[in-house]
Enzyme design. Structure first.
Site, PDB file in Angstrom:
ATOM      1  N   HIS A 121       1.011  -1.493  -0.113  1.00 26.78           N
ATOM      2  CA  HIS A 121       0.466  -0.425  -0.026  1.00 26.78           C
ATOM      3  C   HIS A 121       1.198   1.300  -0.251  1.00 26.78           C
ATOM      4  O   HIS A 121       2.219   0.989   0.345  1.00 26.78           O
ATOM      5  CB  HIS A 121      -1.001   0.050   1.284  1.00 26.78           C
ATOM      6  CG  HIS A 121      -1.791  -1.295   0.959  1.00 26.78           C
ATOM      7  ND1 HIS A 121      -3.052  -1.134   0.773  1.00 26.78           N
ATOM      8  CD2 HIS A 121      -1.742  -2.737   1.772  1.00 26.78           C
ATOM      9  CE1 HIS A 121      -3.827  -2.065   0.556  1.00 26.78           C
ATOM     10  NE2 HIS A 121      -3.091  -2.738   1.660  1.00 26.78           N
ATOM     11  N   THR A 185      15.873  -6.463   8.052  1.00 27.35           N
ATOM     12  CA  THR A 185      14.717  -5.116   6.818  1.00 27.35           C
ATOM     13  C   THR A 185      16.409  -4.287   6.289  1.00 27.35           C
ATOM     14  O   THR A 185      16.805  -3.774   5.876  1.00 27.35           O
ATOM     15  CB  THR A 185      14.847  -3.658   8.154  1.00 27.35           C
ATOM     16  OG1 THR A 185      15.546  -3.697   8.559  1.00 27.35           O
ATOM     17  CG2 THR A 185      13.739  -4.053   9.110  1.00 27.35           C
ATOM     18  N   LYS A 186      17.171  -5.470   6.430  1.00 25.85           N
ATOM     19  CA  LYS A 186      18.111  -4.985   5.760  1.00 25.85           C
ATOM     20  C   LYS A 186      19.584  -6.174   5.773  1.00 25.85           C
ATOM     21  O   LYS A 186      19.129  -7.642   5.982  1.00 25.85           O
ATOM     22  CB  LYS A 186      19.288  -4.499   6.921  1.00 25.85           C
ATOM     23  CG  LYS A 186      19.064  -3.233   7.077  1.00 25.85           C
ATOM     24  CD  LYS A 186      20.204  -2.710   8.057  1.00 25.85           C
ATOM     25  CE  LYS A 186      19.899  -0.917   8.913  1.00 25.85           C
ATOM     26  NZ  LYS A 186      20.420  -0.113   9.510  1.00 25.85           N
ATOM     27  N   LYS A 203      26.095 -14.371  15.335  1.00 27.56           N
ATOM     28  CA  LYS A 203      26.917 -14.987  15.041  1.00 27.56           C
ATOM     29  C   LYS A 203      28.054 -15.296  14.032  1.00 27.56           C
ATOM     30  O   LYS A 203      26.565 -15.744  13.274  1.00 27.56           O
ATOM     31  CB  LYS A 203      26.743 -16.666  15.673  1.00 27.56           C
ATOM     32  CG  LYS A 203      27.246 -17.326  15.660  1.00 27.56           C
ATOM     33  CD  LYS A 203      27.083 -19.201  15.848  1.00 27.56           C
ATOM     34  CE  LYS A 203      27.941 -20.657  16.396  1.00 27.56           C
ATOM     35  NZ  LYS A 203      27.013 -21.428  16.952  1.00 27.56           N
TER      36      LYS A 203
END
Length: 208
Positions: A121, A185-186, A203
């Site tokens: 959206h 998100t990355k 880790k």
């Protein structure tokens, strides 16, 4: 008399096994739907698997030996899903594409995972409301408009654990592990374990 009729009807239904017949008919219909909406190069789609492809079948490609239990969805305004060989997509997992989702070989995606290359959206509140009303009244949009999208890539041998979410514009490196409930998100470097919201490296893993 009513009890007798009820008993006869129940016995008849058990005898013909109506539940099995309905399940078989549904599965045959679902298989036909998948055949017309996916380029399937030897993958296995389970009864609970669903496909929603508002474009042509070339927009969803699944490789040999891959097992699909979740949902593959390509928007009308754009999107493409490519899944390699010997992968697993768990039940209730959703892969939604308005841009491009590329999944390599030997990738394991657990249950209840969301992979989204689109915001779905608009960010502007008024525009979002108007477009929603248009969607309800007129069906899927042919034009993307101001919906933000960016490709998602999940490289070979990665493992995405249950309830994880992979957001747009992210690359999951080769052999990486995304922990349960993580929100990515990355980009995730190859052979690392990430957890948390937002996901961070916890880790470093050896390739062996």
């Amino acid at each position: 008399m009513k009890k007798l009729i009820k008993k006869l009807i129940t016995g008849f239904l058990k005898k013909i096994n109506i539940h099995h017949i309905l399940n078989t008919l549904y599965q045959e219909q679902n298989n036909r739907h998948i055949e017309t909406n996916v380029i399937n190069s030897g993958a296995i789609f389970y009864p609970e698997a669903t496909v929603s492809n508002a474009q042509d079948r070339s927009k969803i490609t699944v490789g040999q030996g891959t097992h699909i239990r979740g949902m593959l969805h390509v928007f009308k305004y754009g999107g493409q899903i490519t899944i390699g060989e010997n992968c697993y997509i768990g039940d209730h997992s959703r892969i939604w594409s308005g841009d491009s989702v590329i999944i390599g070989d030997y990738v394991q995606i657990s249950h209840n995972v969301n992979v989204m290359d689109t915001n779905a959206h608009e960010l502007d509140a008024i525009e979002r409301a108007e477009r929603y009303v248009d969607l309800v009244n007129n069906g899927s949009w042919a034009e993307k408009g101001n919906v933000l999208t960016a490709p998602v890539i999940i490289e070979d041998y990665a493992w995405i654990s249950f309830n994880a979410t992979i957001l747009k514009g992210v690359t999951i490196g080769k052999g990486a592990i995304v922990g349960a409930n993580a929100v990515v998100t990355k980009d995730v470097p190859p052979f690392t374990l990430v957890t948390g919201n937002p996901a961070t490296v916890k880790k470093h893993l050896t390739e062996e």
